[in-house]
Each structure stands twice: as C-alpha cells, then as structure tokens.
Scaffold this motif. Structure first.
Motif, PDB file in Angstrom:
ATOM      1  N   VAL A  70       0.833  -1.206   0.000  1.00  0.00           N
ATOM      2  CA  VAL A  70       0.000   0.000   0.000  1.00  0.00           C
ATOM      3  C   VAL A  70       0.865   1.251   0.000  1.00  0.00           C
ATOM      4  N   ARG A  71       1.945   1.235   0.784  1.00  0.00           N
ATOM      5  CA  ARG A  71       2.830   2.409   0.834  1.00  0.00           C
ATOM      6  C   ARG A  71       3.529   2.630  -0.498  1.00  0.00           C
ATOM      7  N   VAL A  72       3.971   1.548  -1.126  1.00  0.00           N
ATOM      8  CA  VAL A  72       4.625   1.671  -2.426  1.00  0.00           C
ATOM      9  C   VAL A  72       3.658   2.250  -3.447  1.00  0.00           C
ATOM     10  N   SER A  73       2.410   1.785  -3.450  1.00  0.00           N
ATOM     11  CA  SER A  73       1.414   2.276  -4.397  1.00  0.00           C
ATOM     12  C   SER A  73       1.113   3.752  -4.173  1.00  0.00           C
ATOM     13  N   ARG A  74       0.930   4.137  -2.912  1.00  0.00           N
ATOM     14  CA  ARG A  74       0.620   5.540  -2.611  1.00  0.00           C
ATOM     15  C   ARG A  74       1.784   6.448  -2.988  1.00  0.00           C
ATOM     16  N   THR A  75       2.993   6.023  -2.677  1.00  0.00           N
ATOM     17  CA  THR A  75       4.161   6.826  -3.005  1.00  0.00           C
ATOM     18  C   THR A  75       4.328   6.954  -4.509  1.00  0.00           C
ATOM     19  N   GLY A  76       4.091   5.856  -5.236  1.00  0.00           N
ATOM     20  CA  GLY A  76       4.202   5.911  -6.693  1.00  0.00           C
ATOM     21  C   GLY A  76       3.233   6.897  -7.304  1.00  0.00           C
ATOM     22  N   ARG A  77       1.987   6.903  -6.836  1.00  0.00           N
ATOM     23  CA  ARG A  77       1.002   7.850  -7.358  1.00  0.00           C
ATOM     24  C   ARG A  77       1.432   9.286  -7.083  1.00  0.00           C
ATOM     25  N   HIS A  78       1.957   9.500  -5.898  1.00  0.00           N
ATOM     26  CA  HIS A  78       2.392  10.849  -5.555  1.00  0.00           C
ATOM     27  C   HIS A  78       3.564  11.297  -6.429  1.00  0.00           C
ATOM     28  N   LEU A  79       4.542  10.422  -6.596  1.00  0.00           N
ATOM     29  CA  LEU A  79       5.701  10.783  -7.412  1.00  0.00           C
ATOM     30  C   LEU A  79       5.307  10.982  -8.875  1.00  0.00           C
ATOM     31  N   ALA A  80       4.355  10.195  -9.371  1.00  0.00           N
ATOM     32  CA  ALA A  80       3.873  10.390 -10.744  1.00  0.00           C
ATOM     33  C   ALA A  80       3.238  11.775 -10.884  1.00  0.00           C
ATOM     34  N   ALA A  81       2.507  12.202  -9.842  1.00  0.00           N
ATOM     35  CA  ALA A  81       1.927  13.544  -9.861  1.00  0.00           C
ATOM     36  C   ALA A  81       3.019  14.605  -9.876  1.00  0.00           C
ATOM     37  N   ARG A  82       4.106  14.385  -9.159  1.00  0.00           N
ATOM     38  CA  ARG A  82       5.216  15.335  -9.160  1.00  0.00           C
ATOM     39  C   ARG A  82       5.892  15.391 -10.526  1.00  0.00           C
ATOM     40  N   VAL A  83       5.974  14.249 -11.187  1.00  0.00           N
ATOM     41  CA  VAL A  83       6.519  14.240 -12.555  1.00  0.00           C
ATOM     42  C   VAL A  83       5.628  15.073 -13.468  1.00  0.00           C
ATOM     43  N   SER A  84       4.308  14.934 -13.319  1.00  0.00           N
ATOM     44  CA  SER A  84       3.373  15.716 -14.127  1.00  0.00           C
ATOM     45  C   SER A  84       3.561  17.204 -13.902  1.00  0.00           C
ATOM     46  N   VAL A  85       3.761  17.592 -12.640  1.00  0.00           N
ATOM     47  CA  VAL A  85       3.977  19.003 -12.324  1.00  0.00           C
ATOM     48  C   VAL A  85       5.300  19.492 -12.921  1.00  0.00           C
ATOM     49  N   ALA A  86       6.364  18.689 -12.757  1.00  0.00           N
ATOM     50  CA  ALA A  86       7.688  19.107 -13.222  1.00  0.00           C
ATOM     51  C   ALA A  86       7.747  19.252 -14.732  1.00  0.00           C
ATOM     52  N   LEU A  87       7.085  18.346 -15.452  1.00  0.00           N
ATOM     53  CA  LEU A  87       7.148  18.359 -16.914  1.00  0.00           C
ATOM     54  C   LEU A  87       5.984  19.100 -17.559  1.00  0.00           C
ATOM     55  N   LYS A  88       5.018  19.514 -16.737  1.00  0.00           N
ATOM     56  CA  LYS A  88       3.865  20.286 -17.212  1.00  0.00           C
ATOM     57  C   LYS A  88       3.083  19.539 -18.289  1.00  0.00           C
ATOM     58  N   GLN A  89       2.844  18.259 -18.060  1.00  0.00           N
ATOM     59  CA  GLN A  89       2.027  17.490 -18.995  1.00  0.00           C
ATOM     60  C   GLN A  89       1.373  16.315 -18.279  1.00  0.00           C
ATOM     61  N   SER A  90       0.374  15.749 -18.944  1.00  0.00           N
ATOM     62  CA  SER A  90      -0.375  14.658 -18.336  1.00  0.00           C
ATOM     63  C   SER A  90       0.493  13.415 -18.185  1.00  0.00           C
ATOM     64  N   VAL A  91       0.212  12.661 -17.149  1.00  0.00           N
ATOM     65  CA  VAL A  91       0.992  11.468 -16.828  1.00  0.00           C
ATOM     66  C   VAL A  91       0.042  10.334 -16.462  1.00  0.00           C
ATOM     67  N   ASP A  92       0.383   9.133 -16.874  1.00  0.00           N
ATOM     68  CA  ASP A  92      -0.302   7.926 -16.406  1.00  0.00           C
ATOM     69  C   ASP A  92       0.621   7.200 -15.455  1.00  0.00           C
ATOM     70  N   TYR A  93       0.043   6.669 -14.387  1.00  0.00           N
ATOM     71  CA  TYR A  93       0.828   5.940 -13.388  1.00  0.00           C
ATOM     72  C   TYR A  93       0.524   4.457 -13.495  1.00  0.00           C
ATOM     73  N   ARG A  94       1.555   3.645 -13.746  1.00  0.00           N
ATOM     74  CA  ARG A  94       1.418   2.193 -13.790  1.00  0.00           C
ATOM     75  C   ARG A  94       1.862   1.643 -12.437  1.00  0.00           C
ATOM     76  N   ASP A  95       0.902   1.151 -11.667  1.00  0.00           N
ATOM     77  CA  ASP A  95       1.211   0.667 -10.327  1.00  0.00           C
ATOM     78  C   ASP A  95       2.008  -0.636 -10.416  1.00  0.00           C
ATOM     79  N   PRO A  96       3.224  -0.677  -9.872  1.00  0.00           N
ATOM     80  CA  PRO A  96       4.035  -1.899  -9.952  1.00  0.00           C
ATOM     81  C   PRO A  96       3.515  -3.025  -9.065  1.00  0.00           C
ATOM     82  N   VAL A  97       2.645  -2.712  -8.123  1.00  0.00           N
ATOM     83  CA  VAL A  97       2.112  -3.722  -7.215  1.00  0.00           C
ATOM     84  C   VAL A  97       0.890  -4.411  -7.814  1.00  0.00           C
TER      85      VAL A  97
END
Length: 225
Positions: A70-97
C-alpha cells in the motif's frame, strides 16, 4: 496530447518507457528521451528509491493489501503527480504492485511524499536510511478509532459472556478465552495495515479488559456455589 507513463520495472524507475537515474549529481536517461526537458535531481532520486522498494515488495511475496504494498502504491502515485507538475504534462501511473494504470490529468500541485520501505539490499545506497519519505502518524484519529473499537468489543463480549460465565463459572471463562483466542490470528495479520491496525489493537485491548470483570463473575459464582 502526449501522455507519459510513470512505472517501475526490475528496480528501475521508468518515465515514458525510459529508465532514469542520478549519476554524479546529474539526471541521466530522461534527457535522451525528451531533449529540452528535465526532471529535478531530487525527484529522480526519489523515483529511484521508490522503484527499488517496489522491486523488494514484488520479490517478498507480500499481498497487494499488505502495508508495504500500500505504501509503495501511494508513493508511486504521488511521485507520478510530481513528474506531471515538473514536466507540465499529463501522466499515467502504472502501479508496480497491482499492474493497474491510473491516469493523472491536470495535476498542478502536490504536497508531501508518503512513507515507503527501502529495500534491504540495493545496487546503490546499501545500508543507508532514507529520510526522503515521511508521513506523520495520525495519533488523534487512530487512538479515537482504537478506543471506540475497544469499547464496542468490551460491551459485546460482556453482553454475550457474562450469562455463560455466571452459570458455568471458571469453565465459562475458559470457553470465552478460547473463542477470543480463535480471533487473534485473523486480527494479527492486519496489525500493520494502515487504518485497520488501530481497530486491531483496539480489539485486543477490549478483549483483554473484558477478562477482568468476567473473572470476577466466575470467582463469585464459584464462591456462592
């Protein structure tokens, strides 16, 4: 509209299918995929740690509902959102779990990064403790939930067991303890799951406290008998 996918595979973080990393203070891998754009070094390091943690969870045999997963999944979603902010474009998050792909659209801001377990053995940073991932423990909410569950378990236990213990004495108390012990393994499995852990410990407290009045009833029954 270009949509990048943030994922992790075999301990490597992937952005748009390209593995990224930090080498001597510089982000590598991503620049070759998208010239003119870049990820902050801190974000790249966090993605690396998250990918290694995801790989550790995948090889540990943990279920998708375990605390680590659960922690890995939550952290991944958050980091994917940060990537979206940094690159200023839409992002899809593929949950590794779970393998589920989650679309993130119109992300404009993110706050803190949730806690994630670091791998015991990694290619880089072996043995170090990371302070990058942190999340405050919800003591007020958690203890309130634990108290409510403890009170409910205590009330139910006394309501059902007092008549039996009053009639059977110590034998009735022994029966109640056996029934309670049968619930312990199922509760113990959820002792580290977020939210549920508070209810689990509350149930343990409620069952433990119930023993005192039941013992008094049992002894009183033996004495009067």
């Amino acid at each position: 509209m270009t949509v990048l996918e943030v994922a992790a595979h075999r301990g490597r973080a992937l952005v748009g299918g390209s593995p990224i990393g930090v080498d001597e203070g510089a982000v590598v891998g991503w620049g070759a995929y998208a010239p003119g754009t870049d990820l902050p070094e801190e974000l790249a390091e966090l993605l690396e740690e998250w990918a290694r943690a995801a790989d550790t969870v995948a090889h540990s045999g943990a279920t998708t509902r375990s605390a680590e997963a659960v922690r890995v999944s939550r952290t991944g979603r958050h980091l994917a959102a940060r990537v979206s902010v940094a690159l200023k474009q839409s992002v899809d998050y593929r949950d590794p779990v779970t393998g589920v792909r989650v679309p993130l659209r119109a992300v404009s801001a993110v706050s803190r990064v949730p806690v994630v377990p670091l791998p015991a053995r990694g290619r880089r940073g072996r043995g170090r403790t990371s302070t990058a991932f942190s999340e405050p423990t919800p003591w007020a909410t958690g203890l309130t939930l634990a108290a409510l569950v403890a009170g409910l378990v205590l009330l139910v236990n006394l309501t059902l067991a007092v008549p039996m213990v009053a009639g059977l004495g110590l034998v009735g108390l022994l029966i109640d303890l056996v029934v309670a012990a049968g619930l312990v393994p199922a509760l113990w499995l959820n002792r580290r799951v977020p939210t549920w852990r508070w209810a689990v410990w509350g149930a343990f407290v409620g069952m433990g406290v119930a023993v005192v009045p039941l013992l008094v009833v049992a002894v009183a029954g033996v004495t009067t008998g």
